[in-house]
Design a protein around this motif. Structure first.
Motif, PDB file in Angstrom:
ATOM      1  N   VAL A 217       0.853  -1.185   0.000  1.00  0.00           N
ATOM      2  CA  VAL A 217       0.000   0.000   0.000  1.00  0.00           C
ATOM      3  C   VAL A 217       0.886   1.232   0.000  1.00  0.00           C
ATOM      4  O   VAL A 217       1.899   1.276   0.708  1.00  0.00           O
ATOM      5  N   ASP A 218       0.514   2.235  -0.769  1.00  0.00           N
ATOM      6  CA  ASP A 218       1.234   3.501  -0.761  1.00  0.00           C
ATOM      7  C   ASP A 218       0.879   4.251   0.514  1.00  0.00           C
ATOM      8  O   ASP A 218      -0.305   4.475   0.806  1.00  0.00           O
ATOM      9  N   ALA A 219       1.897   4.616   1.279  1.00  0.00           N
ATOM     10  CA  ALA A 219       1.651   5.301   2.544  1.00  0.00           C
ATOM     11  C   ALA A 219       0.911   6.614   2.342  1.00  0.00           C
ATOM     12  O   ALA A 219       0.094   7.020   3.183  1.00  0.00           O
ATOM     13  N   ALA A 220       1.160   7.297   1.231  1.00  0.00           N
ATOM     14  CA  ALA A 220       0.467   8.559   0.966  1.00  0.00           C
ATOM     15  C   ALA A 220      -1.031   8.342   0.830  1.00  0.00           C
ATOM     16  O   ALA A 220      -1.839   9.186   1.244  1.00  0.00           O
ATOM     17  N   ASP A 221      -1.436   7.199   0.258  1.00  0.00           N
ATOM     18  CA  ASP A 221      -2.871   6.904   0.131  1.00  0.00           C
ATOM     19  C   ASP A 221      -3.508   6.672   1.504  1.00  0.00           C
ATOM     20  O   ASP A 221      -4.643   7.108   1.755  1.00  0.00           O
ATOM     21  N   LEU A 222      -2.786   5.986   2.382  1.00  0.00           N
ATOM     22  CA  LEU A 222      -3.293   5.779   3.743  1.00  0.00           C
ATOM     23  C   LEU A 222      -3.478   7.104   4.461  1.00  0.00           C
ATOM     24  O   LEU A 222      -4.481   7.338   5.146  1.00  0.00           O
ATOM     25  N   VAL A 223      -2.486   7.985   4.315  1.00  0.00           N
ATOM     26  CA  VAL A 223      -2.553   9.292   4.964  1.00  0.00           C
ATOM     27  C   VAL A 223      -3.739  10.085   4.435  1.00  0.00           C
ATOM     28  O   VAL A 223      -4.508  10.692   5.203  1.00  0.00           O
ATOM     29  N   ALA A 224      -3.920  10.089   3.116  1.00  0.00           N
ATOM     30  CA  ALA A 224      -5.021  10.851   2.521  1.00  0.00           C
ATOM     31  C   ALA A 224      -6.377  10.304   2.965  1.00  0.00           C
ATOM     32  O   ALA A 224      -7.303  11.078   3.285  1.00  0.00           O
ATOM     33  N   ALA A 225      -6.521   8.956   2.995  1.00  0.00           N
ATOM     34  CA  ALA A 225      -7.799   8.363   3.397  1.00  0.00           C
ATOM     35  C   ALA A 225      -8.113   8.676   4.857  1.00  0.00           C
ATOM     36  O   ALA A 225      -9.268   8.969   5.211  1.00  0.00           O
ATOM     37  N   THR A 226      -7.099   8.621   5.720  1.00  0.00           N
ATOM     38  CA  THR A 226      -7.324   8.926   7.139  1.00  0.00           C
ATOM     39  C   THR A 226      -7.717  10.384   7.323  1.00  0.00           C
ATOM     40  O   THR A 226      -8.613  10.707   8.113  1.00  0.00           O
ATOM     41  N   ALA A 227      -7.054  11.282   6.602  1.00  0.00           N
ATOM     42  CA  ALA A 227      -7.388  12.704   6.697  1.00  0.00           C
ATOM     43  C   ALA A 227      -8.808  12.971   6.228  1.00  0.00           C
ATOM     44  O   ALA A 227      -9.564  13.731   6.864  1.00  0.00           O
ATOM     45  N   ASP A 228      -9.207  12.356   5.128  1.00  0.00           N
ATOM     46  CA  ASP A 228     -10.567  12.552   4.615  1.00  0.00           C
ATOM     47  C   ASP A 228     -11.612  12.078   5.624  1.00  0.00           C
ATOM     48  O   ASP A 228     -12.648  12.720   5.811  1.00  0.00           O
ATOM     49  N   GLY A 229     -11.333  10.936   6.280  1.00  0.00           N
ATOM     50  CA  GLY A 229     -12.293  10.405   7.241  1.00  0.00           C
ATOM     51  C   GLY A 229     -12.409  11.228   8.507  1.00  0.00           C
ATOM     52  O   GLY A 229     -13.405  11.129   9.228  1.00  0.00           O
ATOM     53  N   ALA A 230     -11.394  12.062   8.822  1.00  0.00           N
ATOM     54  CA  ALA A 230     -11.404  12.827  10.067  1.00  0.00           C
ATOM     55  C   ALA A 230     -11.887  14.257   9.879  1.00  0.00           C
ATOM     56  O   ALA A 230     -12.128  14.960  10.862  1.00  0.00           O
ATOM     57  N   ARG A 231     -12.047  14.713   8.639  1.00  0.00           N
ATOM     58  CA  ARG A 231     -12.345  16.133   8.410  1.00  0.00           C
ATOM     59  C   ARG A 231     -13.726  16.538   8.927  1.00  0.00           C
ATOM     60  O   ARG A 231     -13.917  17.665   9.400  1.00  0.00           O
TER      61      ARG A 231
END
Length: 378
Positions: A217-231
């Motif tokens: 998994v691309d770590a950047a994708d994990l970071v982006a998905a987590t940020a989207d879920g917390a906004r």
């Protein structure tokens, strides 16, 4: 005593005596077998042929001289071996006996006992330091266990007390048995269920019993998905959730890629973001980022919130540990979210560290994971 047939000191002394006796016996056999013939040859070369009677006399005299010399030498060597052996064995056995007594004390529950280094060599010094480190770790584990049981009892007592209060109020007619009352009871029971589930998840992760479905998994994708879920939650609290720009692709196809269970690692990141939002006031910022550093990938969650004092940093990942106990309870934290994050990341072969410059300077949580190496083409 070491072993059923005698102490270590007695065995060392016996070994020294055996060396002396075997050495003396070997020297005697060799001297009596070879020395008389060599001695007679040298005499004949010096004075010429000797008569049989003189030769027998010379052999007898030489044998007696050798026997007397060996007897004196073996006696002296035995005395020296005993003296040195007693001194050395006492010095060597004393720290071992101290270690044995300390181990017995620890087995009996006294985790404060420590062993002093006697300077008898690097091996014993290494053993002593390892023992003291083990005793210190056991003391910390026992302290953590006691604190965990106390905190767990408190965490369970609070909602159960509320449930009992609602039950008694309904039974006494103080509260009506309507939908709103049962909803409050259900909320308290859900709190207990969440706590039990969290504890089970931590235990399974620490014991490597999680069913991890690993994939690159691309770590950047994990970071982006987590940020989207917390906004959405962050927006209600007036906090901004940002992500740093992803790394340049470069020429390495494995840069920024980790072999993880995406759901589990997303949960670990979400716990960090939730904790950051809980301690960041309105108008603050929570930033997520990822970067590759050599053979590891770092996922970072940084906030501009309350920060953590230096004395709390070593323990913030422990179960139920709270920097501010009262405030944490009012904001809904159980003190186990960071522990779950640590257990999940370590189950992936990674590490978690928490950094802060102090109160008022925000906090940074760093997840370090092994970088995935794509298979080489044939």
């Amino acid at each position: 005593m070491i072993g059923p047939r005698g102490g270590l000191g007695a065995r060392l002394l016996l070994a020294l005596l055996l060396v002396v006796l075997v050495g003396g016996a070997t020297l005697l056999v060799v001297a009596l077998a070879l020395a008389p013939g060599l001695f007679r040859t040298h005499v004949e070369q010096a004075v010429g042929p000797v008569s049989p009677g003189l030769a027998a006399h010379l052999d007898t005299a030489f044998a007696r001289a050798v026997l007397i010399s060996l007897a004196v030498a073996v006696t002296a060597a035995t005395g020296v071996a005993l003296a040195v052996g007693v001194f050395v064995t006492r010095r060597a056995v004393r720290p071992i006996e101290e270690l044995s007594r300390a181990a017995s004390a620890i087995a009996a529950g006294d985790y404060a006992v420590r062993v002093h280094e006697d300077g008898l060599g690097s091996e014993l010094a290494t053993l002593t330091r390892a023992f003291n480190r083990m005793a210190s770790d056991l003391a910390g584990t026992e302290r953590t266990r006691a604190e965990m049981l106390r905190d767990l009892a408190h965490e369970l007592r609070t909602p159960l007390t509320s449930v009992r209060g609602y039950h008694e109020a309904i039974a006494d007619g103080v509260l009506p048995a309507d939908r709103a009352t049962f909803a409050r009871v259900d909320a308290e029971l859900s709190r207990v269920e969440r706590l039990v589930d969290d504890l089970d998840q931590v235990s399974r992760a620490e014991e490597r019993l999680l069913d991890l479905r690993l994939q690159p998994v691309d770590a950047a994708d994990l970071v982006a998905a987590t940020a989207d879920g917390a906004r959405a939650t962050a927006s209600e609290a007036g906090v901004s959730v940002l992500t740093s720009p992803p790394e340049e692709p470069g020429t390495d196809p494995g840069a920024g890629v980790v072999l993880v269970d995406p759901d589990r690692l997303h949960e670990a990141l979400a716990n960090l973001v939730t904790n950051a939002l809980r301690h960041t006031p309105a108008g603050g910022t929570v930033r997520l980022s990822s970067r590759t550093r050599g053979q590891v990938v770092e996922l970072t969650v940084t906030d501009t919130g309350e920060g953590i004092a230096a004395e709390h940093l070593p323990r913030v990942l422990e179960r139920f540990y709270r920097v501010d106990d009262g405030r944490s309870r009012t904001t809904g934290g159980s003190g186990i979210g960071l522990t779950i994050t640590r257990a999940l990341v370590e189950a992936h072969g990674g590490r978690v560290r928490i950094e802060s410059a102090g109160p008022g300077h925000g906090t940074t949580a760093v997840l370090t994971l092994p970088r995935w190496q794509p298979p080489s083409p044939r």
